[in-house]
Scaffold this active site. Sequence first.
Site, PDB file in Angstrom:
ATOM      1  N   GLY A   1      34.598  38.280  49.029  1.00  0.00           N
ATOM      2  CA  GLY A   1      35.729  37.893  48.219  1.00  0.00           C
ATOM      3  C   GLY A   1      35.520  38.334  46.784  1.00  0.00           C
ATOM      4  N   GLY A   2      36.484  38.065  45.935  1.00  0.00           N
ATOM      5  CA  GLY A   2      36.340  38.377  44.530  1.00  0.00           C
ATOM      6  C   GLY A   2      36.763  39.790  44.179  1.00  0.00           C
ATOM      7  N   GLN A   3      36.522  40.142  42.930  1.00  0.00           N
ATOM      8  CA  GLN A   3      36.981  41.418  42.409  1.00  0.00           C
ATOM      9  C   GLN A   3      35.787  42.252  41.949  1.00  0.00           C
ATOM     10  OE1 GLN A   3      40.707  41.063  40.088  1.00  0.00           O
ATOM     11  NE2 GLN A   3      40.736  38.898  40.638  1.00  0.00           N
TER      12      GLN A   3
ATOM     13  N   THR B   1      32.469  43.565  40.116  1.00  0.00           N
ATOM     14  CA  THR B   1      31.265  43.046  39.474  1.00  0.00           C
ATOM     15  C   THR B   1      30.218  44.138  39.431  1.00  0.00           C
ATOM     16  OG1 THR B   1      29.795  41.111  39.362  1.00  0.00           O
ATOM     17  CG2 THR B   1      30.078  42.129  41.524  1.00  0.00           C
TER      18      THR B   1
ATOM     19  N   HIS C   1      25.853  44.927  39.771  1.00  0.00           N
ATOM     20  CA  HIS C   1      24.489  44.508  40.095  1.00  0.00           C
ATOM     21  C   HIS C   1      23.538  45.581  39.603  1.00  0.00           C
ATOM     22  CE1 HIS C   1      26.026  41.338  42.635  1.00  0.00           C
ATOM     23  NE2 HIS C   1      26.651  42.194  43.411  1.00  0.00           N
TER      24      HIS C   1
ATOM     25  N   GLY D   1      30.251  35.529  44.746  1.00  0.00           N
ATOM     26  CA  GLY D   1      31.191  36.238  45.610  1.00  0.00           C
ATOM     27  C   GLY D   1      30.649  36.211  47.025  1.00  0.00           C
TER      28      GLY D   1
ATOM     29  N   ALA E   1      24.938  36.323  41.494  1.00  0.00           N
ATOM     30  CA  ALA E   1      24.336  37.289  40.577  1.00  0.00           C
ATOM     31  C   ALA E   1      24.100  36.572  39.256  1.00  0.00           C
ATOM     32  CB  ALA E   1      25.258  38.487  40.371  1.00  0.00           C
TER      33      ALA E   1
ATOM     34  N   CYS F   1      35.741  40.599  37.561  1.00  0.00           N
ATOM     35  CA  CYS F   1      36.443  39.544  38.295  1.00  0.00           C
ATOM     36  C   CYS F   1      37.883  39.377  37.821  1.00  0.00           C
ATOM     37  CB  CYS F   1      35.691  38.225  38.183  1.00  0.00           C
ATOM     38  SG  CYS F   1      34.008  38.308  38.825  1.00  0.00           S
TER      39      CYS F   1
END
Length: 219
Positions: free
Chosen positions: A77-79, A81, A83, A145, A158, A174
Amino acid sequence: MRPALLARSPRVGYVEAWDEQRRLAGLVRAGDCPPVIWLLEHDPVYTYGRHGTRADLFIDDDALAALGAQCLATDRGGQMTWHGPGQVTGYVIMDLRGGTGVRRFVEALVDGMTDAARQAGVTGAMSDHDRMGTYVDGRKLGSVGIRVAEGVSMHGIALNVDPDLAWFTRMSACGAPDVVATSIAAEGGVADRARVEDALSAALAERLDLAPAPGALAG
């Protein structure tokens, strides 16, 4: 408290870790593996979830490659990001069908990051369950997420320890372009990855009622 496996890895490629998560989720779903808390660091990578879009990243693939990074669509899920180095990524693979519930699970992930940040000296760290993250005076310190398939969670959290915060300026994180990223180091905390991972694993275990034993991932 349920027994669980705590795995800690150095740098792992995103796609490699994603494949391993799917393998572990299958084992957890079948009852052949306890819940897993996996803490690691990725090579630089932007990812966007089911509600995100590549347009949330402001640079093209050539510029991205020049930075030694990539951008991937994922099934979480989510938008958008990021890492990468200086960030602790935590994947929690757990069967939620036994009463934990998705909302309580997500809140536990957020609160676990907040607990760890406070233990690292970021006294202003606060949980925001609605925005699924840990914040310091509106600056985002950690994000969540996840994906839940057939009752088993994948992906996770994260938490920024001491990354180069310029990575975050190249995206609308996000879907919130006005939110500034921060880190434990930037907020005056102790940016020691091993200590942060110790605090994070203990906090997640307490919040999720798990009793993790350190071990290696088999496979």
